[in-house]
Design an enzyme around this catalytic site. Sequence first.
Site, PDB file in Angstrom:
ATOM      1  N   GLY A  29      58.072  99.813  97.914  1.00 55.15           N
ATOM      2  CA  GLY A  29      57.193 100.906  97.483  1.00 55.15           C
ATOM      3  C   GLY A  29      55.770 100.705  97.982  1.00 55.15           C
ATOM      4  CB  ILE A  53      52.318  98.642  94.323  1.00 49.28           C
ATOM      5  CG1 ILE A  53      51.571  99.806  93.661  1.00 49.28           C
ATOM      6  CG2 ILE A  53      51.762  97.300  93.848  1.00 49.28           C
ATOM      7  CD1 ILE A  53      51.650  99.840  92.148  1.00 49.28           C
ATOM      8  N   GLY A  54      54.130  97.521  96.708  1.00 49.03           N
ATOM      9  CA  GLY A  54      54.783  96.408  97.405  1.00 49.03           C
ATOM     10  C   GLY A  54      54.184  96.190  98.786  1.00 49.03           C
ATOM     11  CG  ASN A 111      60.745 104.007  84.762  1.00 43.23           C
ATOM     12  OD1 ASN A 111      61.597 104.097  85.632  1.00 43.23           O
ATOM     13  ND2 ASN A 111      59.521 104.488  84.917  1.00 43.23           N
ATOM     14  CG  ASN A 169      52.509 102.791  84.573  1.00 42.90           C
ATOM     15  OD1 ASN A 169      52.090 101.927  83.815  1.00 42.90           O
ATOM     16  ND2 ASN A 169      51.780 103.317  85.537  1.00 42.90           N
ATOM     17  CG  ASP A 177      43.659 100.221  83.123  1.00 45.24           C
ATOM     18  OD1 ASP A 177      43.741 101.366  83.562  1.00 45.24           O
ATOM     19  OD2 ASP A 177      44.661  99.524  82.861  1.00 45.24           O
ATOM     20  CG  HIS A 204      48.252 100.907  82.373  1.00 43.60           C
ATOM     21  ND1 HIS A 204      47.064 100.951  83.065  1.00 43.60           N
ATOM     22  CD2 HIS A 204      49.150 101.554  83.150  1.00 43.60           C
ATOM     23  CE1 HIS A 204      47.248 101.600  84.208  1.00 43.60           C
ATOM     24  NE2 HIS A 204      48.501 101.978  84.276  1.00 43.60           N
TER      25      HIS A 204
HETATM   26  P1  NAX Z   1      56.628 103.670  94.614  1.00 43.87           P
HETATM   27  O1  NAX Z   1      57.443 104.833  94.133  1.00 43.87           O
HETATM   28  O2  NAX Z   1      55.937 103.744  95.920  1.00 43.87           O
HETATM   29  O3  NAX Z   1      57.547 102.365  94.634  1.00 43.87           O
HETATM   30  C1  NAX Z   1      58.392 102.017  93.596  1.00 43.87           C
HETATM   31  C2  NAX Z   1      59.553 101.289  94.205  1.00 43.87           C
HETATM   32  O4  NAX Z   1      60.371 100.826  93.139  1.00 43.87           O
HETATM   33  C3  NAX Z   1      60.423 102.164  95.104  1.00 43.87           C
HETATM   34  O5  NAX Z   1      60.530 101.570  96.386  1.00 43.87           O
HETATM   35  C4  NAX Z   1      61.756 102.217  94.371  1.00 43.87           C
HETATM   36  O6  NAX Z   1      62.874 102.257  95.266  1.00 43.87           O
HETATM   37  C5  NAX Z   1      61.713 100.931  93.568  1.00 43.87           C
HETATM   38  N1  NAX Z   1      62.577 100.917  92.397  1.00 43.87           N
HETATM   39  C6  NAX Z   1      62.920 101.935  91.570  1.00 43.87           C
HETATM   40  N2  NAX Z   1      63.789 101.522  90.654  1.00 43.87           N
HETATM   41  C7  NAX Z   1      63.995 100.200  90.886  1.00 43.87           C
HETATM   42  C8  NAX Z   1      64.807  99.230  90.280  1.00 43.87           C
HETATM   43  N3  NAX Z   1      65.604  99.524  89.259  1.00 43.87           N
HETATM   44  N4  NAX Z   1      64.765  97.971  90.786  1.00 43.87           N
HETATM   45  C9  NAX Z   1      64.002  97.661  91.840  1.00 43.87           C
HETATM   46  N5  NAX Z   1      63.220  98.559  92.471  1.00 43.87           N
HETATM   47  C10 NAX Z   1      63.221  99.810  91.991  1.00 43.87           C
HETATM   48  O7  NAX Z   1      55.618 103.345  93.416  1.00 43.87           O
HETATM   49  P2  NAX Z   1      54.307 102.449  93.462  1.00 43.87           P
HETATM   50  O8  NAX Z   1      53.161 103.292  93.817  1.00 43.87           O
HETATM   51  O9  NAX Z   1      54.571 101.222  94.243  1.00 43.87           O
HETATM   52  O10 NAX Z   1      54.149 102.122  91.902  1.00 43.87           O
HETATM   53  C11 NAX Z   1      55.076 101.290  91.236  1.00 43.87           C
HETATM   54  C12 NAX Z   1      54.861 101.342  89.736  1.00 43.87           C
HETATM   55  O11 NAX Z   1      53.557 100.894  89.406  1.00 43.87           O
HETATM   56  C13 NAX Z   1      54.979 102.741  89.136  1.00 43.87           C
HETATM   57  O12 NAX Z   1      55.726 102.667  87.943  1.00 43.87           O
HETATM   58  C14 NAX Z   1      53.531 103.093  88.813  1.00 43.87           C
HETATM   59  O13 NAX Z   1      53.448 104.026  87.760  1.00 43.87           O
HETATM   60  C15 NAX Z   1      53.003 101.746  88.419  1.00 43.87           C
HETATM   61  N6  NAX Z   1      51.540 101.586  88.425  1.00 43.87           N
HETATM   62  C16 NAX Z   1      51.008 100.794  87.474  1.00 43.87           C
HETATM   63  C17 NAX Z   1      49.652 100.542  87.416  1.00 43.87           C
HETATM   64  C18 NAX Z   1      49.067  99.660  86.363  1.00 43.87           C
HETATM   65  O14 NAX Z   1      47.825  99.576  86.330  1.00 43.87           O
HETATM   66  N7  NAX Z   1      49.817  98.984  85.510  1.00 43.87           N
HETATM   67  C19 NAX Z   1      48.729 101.187  88.386  1.00 43.87           C
HETATM   68  C20 NAX Z   1      49.398 101.649  89.624  1.00 43.87           C
HETATM   69  C21 NAX Z   1      50.744 102.264  89.428  1.00 43.87           C
HETATM   70  O15 NAX Z   1      50.589 103.589  89.023  1.00 43.87           O
END
Ligand code: NAX
Length: 328
Positions: free
Chosen positions: A14, A16-17, A105, A131, A159, A187
């Site tokens: 994803g 962030i990754g 989730n 999240n 944050d 959060h």
């Molecule tokens: P992306 O949608 O770009 O990437 C998420 C990745 O997770 C995808 O590649 C997907 O295939 C994979 N995935 C989904 N289900 C899975 C599972 N069961 N096992 C392994 N991988 C799985 O999202 P991205 O922008 O990278 O954000 C990831 C998460 O971070 C989201 O839930 C987002 O809401 C959360 N965030 C949290 C933040 C925080 O401050 N705590 C801030 C940033 C972000 O919004």
Amino acid sequence: MSKPKRVAITGAAGQIGYSILPRIAAGEIFGPDQPVVLQCLEIPPAMNALRGVAMELEDCAFPLLEGIVCSDDPHVAFGDADLVLMVGAKPRGKGMERGDLIRENGPIFVGQGQAIQKSASKDVRVVVVGNPCNTNCLIAMHNAPDVPKDRWTAMTQLDHNRALAQLANRASAATRDVQNAIIWGNHSATQFPEWRHATIGGKKAADVIGDNAWFTDHFIPTVQKRGAAIIEARGQSSAMSAANAAIDHARYLYQGTRAGEWTSMAVCSDGSYEVPEGLIASFAVTCKGDGTWDIVEGLDFDEFGRGKLAITVNELEGERDTVKDLLR
Ligand code: NAX
């Protein structure tokens, strides 16, 4: 060189990754002398993309990177992991309420929590980013009852960093001169970003800025809604800053917070500040650098702050009720 640290990252293909993997491989969590193995987890449809990311990582020829594992099996990805960054989750879809997202989730964190208990290192540390991160962390922790509760953390560092940046901007100071903001609670948009203990250049932020209304009318809502503002501007959620915050969070765990300084982390409440025991809530914490953290105790609250803390804690309790069937 010492034995490599194994870092598992879920959702590694994803956005962030993509931002976080090279920084871990460059030594930003454990320092410049500690080799790492990256253990990436994805779902089957994203495995091809993940292989591309792994090829790029190889092509960086990072001196500290001793191996890359790509798998859609959590037991493989979490195998002997010292640190698990739980980033993978489904994004919030159109018209979806927060409660729907939690239900959507939650089950991911049941299975992955169980896999951490079974396959990760006995000394594992977990940082939940996906999240709703506080409640996902709660679910994973409950599904890994043999992993001590103090190993589980969820990320409010983004944050926290946003709060530091807002204070620095308002005071025309550098962020390095701003310390000890606090993110309390969830959060989410109910979080309470607090400035009363923050300092700018060693002086109280409130005195330096000298405009009380700015804190309540601008600072709090700006930090609370910054994620939405980024989506509005960029068309995608924060990724670079989120990855940066996850690096900060993990680096504090392994290299410590500076003397006299704290950060914000969502951890399992011990009842401090009357936050019900067992909730994953954000507090001011200090870290010694050995993977442990301590909640900063004895901070005073005014009436306004108590009200704000109650709102966000109330939301966390509601989220816990929504997923109670997933908690063991
Ligand atoms: P992306 O949608 O770009 O990437 C998420 C990745 O997770 C995808 O590649 C997907 O295939 C994979 N995935 C989904 N289900 C899975 C599972 N069961 N096992 C392994 N991988 C799985 O999202 P991205 O922008 O990278 O954000 C990831 C998460 O971070 C989201 O839930 C987002 O809401 C959360 N965030 C949290 C933040 C925080 O401050 N705590 C801030 C940033 C972000 O919004």
